[in-house]
Design a protein around this motif. Structure first.
Motif, PDB file in Angstrom:
ATOM      1  N   ASP A  45      29.379  56.797  57.179  1.00 25.64           N
ATOM      2  CA  ASP A  45      30.634  56.989  56.464  1.00 25.64           C
ATOM      3  C   ASP A  45      30.692  55.954  55.356  1.00 25.64           C
ATOM      4  OD1 ASP A  45      33.261  56.963  55.501  1.00 25.64           O
ATOM      5  OD2 ASP A  45      34.116  57.517  57.433  1.00 25.64           O
ATOM      6  N   PRO A  46      30.540  56.367  54.098  1.00 20.61           N
ATOM      7  CA  PRO A  46      30.478  55.381  53.013  1.00 20.61           C
ATOM      8  C   PRO A  46      31.739  54.530  52.911  1.00 20.61           C
ATOM      9  CG  PRO A  46      30.701  57.612  52.142  1.00 20.61           C
ATOM     10  CD  PRO A  46      30.410  57.750  53.599  1.00 20.61           C
ATOM     11  N   ARG A  47      32.882  55.083  53.268  1.00 23.89           N
ATOM     12  CA  ARG A  47      34.121  54.295  53.212  1.00 23.89           C
ATOM     13  C   ARG A  47      34.089  53.172  54.243  1.00 23.89           C
ATOM     14  NH1 ARG A  47      35.003  59.490  52.360  1.00 23.89           N
ATOM     15  NH2 ARG A  47      36.226  60.169  50.554  1.00 23.89           N
ATOM     16  N   GLN A  48      33.679  53.499  55.456  1.00 20.87           N
ATOM     17  CA  GLN A  48      33.586  52.473  56.488  1.00 20.87           C
ATOM     18  C   GLN A  48      32.537  51.426  56.150  1.00 20.87           C
ATOM     19  OE1 GLN A  48      33.073  54.185  60.381  1.00 20.87           O
ATOM     20  NE2 GLN A  48      35.117  55.105  60.404  1.00 20.87           N
ATOM     21  N   GLU A  49      31.555  51.811  55.349  1.00 19.66           N
ATOM     22  CA  GLU A  49      30.508  50.864  54.945  1.00 19.66           C
ATOM     23  C   GLU A  49      30.904  50.059  53.713  1.00 19.66           C
ATOM     24  OE1 GLU A  49      27.891  50.196  56.764  1.00 19.66           O
ATOM     25  OE2 GLU A  49      28.574  51.694  58.215  1.00 19.66           O
ATOM     26  N   GLY A  50      32.145  50.204  53.265  1.00 17.08           N
ATOM     27  CA  GLY A  50      32.663  49.353  52.202  1.00 17.08           C
ATOM     28  C   GLY A  50      32.473  49.850  50.792  1.00 17.08           C
ATOM     29  N   LEU A  51      32.047  51.104  50.617  1.00 13.81           N
ATOM     30  CA  LEU A  51      31.892  51.631  49.265  1.00 13.81           C
ATOM     31  C   LEU A  51      33.242  52.100  48.727  1.00 13.81           C
ATOM     32  CD1 LEU A  51      28.580  53.675  49.564  1.00 13.81           C
ATOM     33  CD2 LEU A  51      28.884  51.345  48.737  1.00 13.81           C
ATOM     34  N   SER A  52      33.481  51.841  47.458  1.00 11.58           N
ATOM     35  CA  SER A  52      34.744  52.220  46.836  1.00 11.58           C
ATOM     36  C   SER A  52      34.733  53.707  46.493  1.00 11.58           C
ATOM     37  CB  SER A  52      34.959  51.417  45.552  1.00 11.58           C
ATOM     38  OG  SER A  52      34.037  51.834  44.552  1.00 11.58           O
ATOM     39  N   PRO A  53      35.909  54.307  46.270  1.00 13.75           N
ATOM     40  CA  PRO A  53      35.947  55.721  45.855  1.00 13.75           C
ATOM     41  C   PRO A  53      35.119  55.991  44.606  1.00 13.75           C
ATOM     42  CG  PRO A  53      38.124  55.005  46.540  1.00 13.75           C
ATOM     43  CD  PRO A  53      37.268  53.785  46.514  1.00 13.75           C
ATOM     44  N   ARG A  54      35.128  55.064  43.653  1.00 12.17           N
ATOM     45  CA  ARG A  54      34.322  55.258  42.436  1.00 12.17           C
ATOM     46  C   ARG A  54      32.836  55.252  42.761  1.00 12.17           C
ATOM     47  NH1 ARG A  54      36.964  51.781  37.423  1.00 12.17           N
ATOM     48  NH2 ARG A  54      38.941  52.961  37.272  1.00 12.17           N
ATOM     49  N   GLU A  55      32.410  54.333  43.617  1.00 11.65           N
ATOM     50  CA  GLU A  55      30.997  54.280  43.989  1.00 11.65           C
ATOM     51  C   GLU A  55      30.579  55.554  44.711  1.00 11.65           C
ATOM     52  OE1 GLU A  55      30.039  49.557  44.675  1.00 11.65           O
ATOM     53  OE2 GLU A  55      31.275  50.574  46.174  1.00 11.65           O
ATOM     54  N   ILE A  56      31.445  56.028  45.582  1.00  7.77           N
ATOM     55  CA  ILE A  56      31.130  57.242  46.340  1.00  7.77           C
ATOM     56  C   ILE A  56      30.996  58.441  45.410  1.00  7.77           C
ATOM     57  CG2 ILE A  56      31.991  58.843  48.096  1.00  7.77           C
ATOM     58  CD1 ILE A  56      33.350  56.348  49.392  1.00  7.77           C
ATOM     59  N   ARG A  57      31.882  58.547  44.426  1.00 11.06           N
ATOM     60  CA  ARG A  57      31.809  59.668  43.491  1.00 11.06           C
ATOM     61  C   ARG A  57      30.577  59.546  42.601  1.00 11.06           C
ATOM     62  NH1 ARG A  57      36.902  61.696  40.029  1.00 11.06           N
ATOM     63  NH2 ARG A  57      37.427  62.444  42.112  1.00 11.06           N
ATOM     64  N   ARG A  58      30.233  58.334  42.205  1.00  9.93           N
ATOM     65  CA  ARG A  58      29.128  58.130  41.267  1.00  9.93           C
ATOM     66  C   ARG A  58      27.764  58.337  41.922  1.00  9.93           C
ATOM     67  NH1 ARG A  58      29.838  52.946  40.122  1.00  9.93           N
ATOM     68  NH2 ARG A  58      28.077  52.106  41.288  1.00  9.93           N
ATOM     69  N   MET A  59      27.621  57.902  43.156  1.00 13.05           N
ATOM     70  CA  MET A  59      26.300  57.816  43.765  1.00 13.05           C
ATOM     71  C   MET A  59      26.010  58.970  44.721  1.00 13.05           C
ATOM     72  SD  MET A  59      25.703  53.769  44.580  1.00 13.05           S
ATOM     73  CE  MET A  59      27.260  53.453  45.421  1.00 13.05           C
ATOM     74  N   ASP A  60      24.806  59.464  44.651  1.00 10.91           N
ATOM     75  CA  ASP A  60      24.292  60.384  45.662  1.00 10.91           C
ATOM     76  C   ASP A  60      24.186  59.641  46.993  1.00 10.91           C
ATOM     77  OD1 ASP A  60      22.575  63.058  46.108  1.00 10.91           O
ATOM     78  OD2 ASP A  60      21.539  61.411  47.093  1.00 10.91           O
ATOM     79  N   ARG A  61      24.128  60.392  48.066  1.00  9.89           N
ATOM     80  CA  ARG A  61      24.022  59.798  49.407  1.00  9.89           C
ATOM     81  C   ARG A  61      22.834  58.835  49.501  1.00  9.89           C
ATOM     82  NH1 ARG A  61      25.924  61.299  54.671  1.00  9.89           N
ATOM     83  NH2 ARG A  61      24.395  61.143  56.368  1.00  9.89           N
ATOM     84  N   VAL A  62      21.712  59.161  48.845  1.00  9.59           N
ATOM     85  CA  VAL A  62      20.538  58.303  48.917  1.00  9.59           C
ATOM     86  C   VAL A  62      20.819  56.941  48.291  1.00  9.59           C
ATOM     87  CG1 VAL A  62      19.492  59.179  46.776  1.00  9.59           C
ATOM     88  CG2 VAL A  62      18.047  58.182  48.535  1.00  9.59           C
ATOM     89  N   ALA A  63      21.523  56.913  47.159  1.00  7.29           N
ATOM     90  CA  ALA A  63      21.856  55.631  46.529  1.00  7.29           C
ATOM     91  C   ALA A  63      22.873  54.859  47.366  1.00  7.29           C
ATOM     92  CB  ALA A  63      22.397  55.873  45.121  1.00  7.29           C
TER      93      ALA A  63
END
Length: 426
Positions: free
Chosen positions: A62-80
């Motif tokens: 879960d990218p949110r639980q791993e500390g990624l911001s909404p902008r990072e999640i939208r910008r990056m593919d799952r691999v990144a």
């Protein structure tokens, strides 16, 4: 130990970050491996009902639980996202003060076989209106569509996390990319091009296009009724590999530098080599000569012999061709010692994450050295008579070892070998 030319400068692994099926983080990853648990299951990331192989090893991520911001999640593919989270974890684990290192002396080397497959495919489906339009309208593309087409953005995102202004590269050599990316980083440290390297690999290939490609050549297992038991390297009844995903990122420093700051050293990387068979995109010669050559070359660089190797972390994909090929390579390169050293495949538990698996297996090898435990080959119930080495079936094994050999084999004929030594042995 062999004598002769001077051994190259040892490189230390001082930090690790892992995202793997069945166990996020280094601790969860190692617990899964030593328990012999499998993380393979029915695919949930897309509707695989029409596919030949409908199973995979997915990460509970879960990218949110791993500390990624909404902008990072939208910008990056799952691999990144995998790569960035692992990089943050590895840097924290290393205890390294990056502010004390000039940014131009920090480098990045990341491996990936298929890049940003998930978002790239999603965008194409939108732009082509589900494949109905041959000429696509770029006005419907998201702003980051170009980033998904260029795999080097994975390395760029990683560089942004650690402020790396030194050499930054994306290594894409298929299923050996994870080994090759770390090998590239080791050489940059040894030649003095960087003082710290953030190295590893990431892959998020569980998508319709990737699954369809492997379905077409019947490389993945069709054992959909038994997801947990489908990945069976070296077993007589194996039917192909199980697709996986994940990442591992390592912080690498020259051993002397690591010792000066009293860093924890998981393991030392003492040798790396790669070869190609120049033969066939997917086929392998049965004698294992090219992999054997890579193993011998790595041993020459490390100035060690077959008797020094205490454990082999095999490629062990679970295809009959590959398992028999590398069994022959171990015999060809190590001679009688091949029958004495334990060998295992962690792909039996976490699947085959293509370009990422080599770095994940380096992490497993380093932990095996630190803990003096060999992970098992899960699901190995009926050994293939042509694979007649000690493949550590079903259960982990306490085992004294000073050196581990980790190998990889990839489409295109790529063969890579890396040697790790127990921290403090050189």
């Amino acid at each position: 130990m062999r004598v002769g030319r001077p051994r190259r400068t040892p490189v230390a692994i001082t930090g690790m970050g892992v995202v793997a099926p069945g166990g996020l983080g280094v601790k969860g990853f190692w617990e899964l491996l030593t328990a012999g648990r499998t993380a393979t299951r029915e695919i949930s990331l897309f509707d695989a009902s029409g596919f030949r192989s409908r199973i995979a090893a997915e990460c509970e991520f879960d990218p949110r639980q791993e500390g990624l911001s909404p902008r990072e999640i939208r910008r990056m593919d799952r691999v990144a996202q995998f790569a960035v989270v692992c990089t943050r974890d590895a840097l924290g684990d290393s205890g390294l003060d990056l502010a004390a290192v000039p940014p131009e002396r920090i480098g990045v080397s990341i491996g990936s076989a298929v890049g940003c497959t998930m978002r790239l495919e999603e965008e194409y489906v939108v732009l082509s209106d589900g494949g109905r339009e041959w000429l696509v309208d770029p006005a419907y593309a998201v702003p980051h569509a170009y980033d998904y087409m260029v795999p080097s953005t994975i390395a760029a995102e990683t560089a942004g996390v650690c402020g790396a202004e030194g050499p930054v590269a994306l290594i894409s050599t298929g299923c050996t990319a994870g080994l090759d990316a770390v090998g590239h980083a080791v050489r940059l440290l040894q030649e003095g091009s960087a003082d710290v390297m953030v190295a590893g690999a990431a892959e998020a290939p569980i998508s319709p296009i990737t699954s369809a490609c492997f379905d077409a050549i019947k490389a993945t297992s069709p054992d959909n009724d038994d997801p947990a038991g489908a990945s069976r390297p070296f077993d007589l009844d194996r039917h192909g590999f199980v697709l996986g995903e994940g990442a591992a990122v390592l912080v690498l420093e020259r051993l002397d530098d690591a010792r000066r700051r009293s860093a924890r050293v998981y393991a030392e990387i003492i040798g790396f080599a790669s070869r190609s068979n120049a033969f066939h995109m997917t086929g392998l010669k049965p004698d294992g000569r090219e992999m054997a050559e890579a193993i011998r070359a790595a041993m020459d660089l490390a100035r060690i012999g077959p008797d020094d190797i205490g454990y082999i972390n095999a490629h062990g994909s679970g295809t009959k061709q590959n398992d028999r090929h590398e069994t022959a390579a171990f015999k060809r390169s190590l001679g009688a010692r091949a029958y004495e050293v334990p060998v295992s495949s962690v792909k039996s538990m976490i699947g085959h994450s293509l370009g990422a698996i080599g770095s994940i297996e380096i992490a497993a090898s380093a932990l095996a050295l630190e803990q003096q435990v060999v992970p098992p080959t899960a699901n190995l119930h009926t050994p293939d008579p042509e694979c007649d080495l000690d493949y550590v079936p079903l259960s982990a094994r306490d085992h004294a070892m000073e050196v581990v050999l980790s190998v990889g084999s990839g489409f295109g004929g790529f063969q890579s070998a890396m040697l790790l030594a127990k921290g403090g042995t050189t």
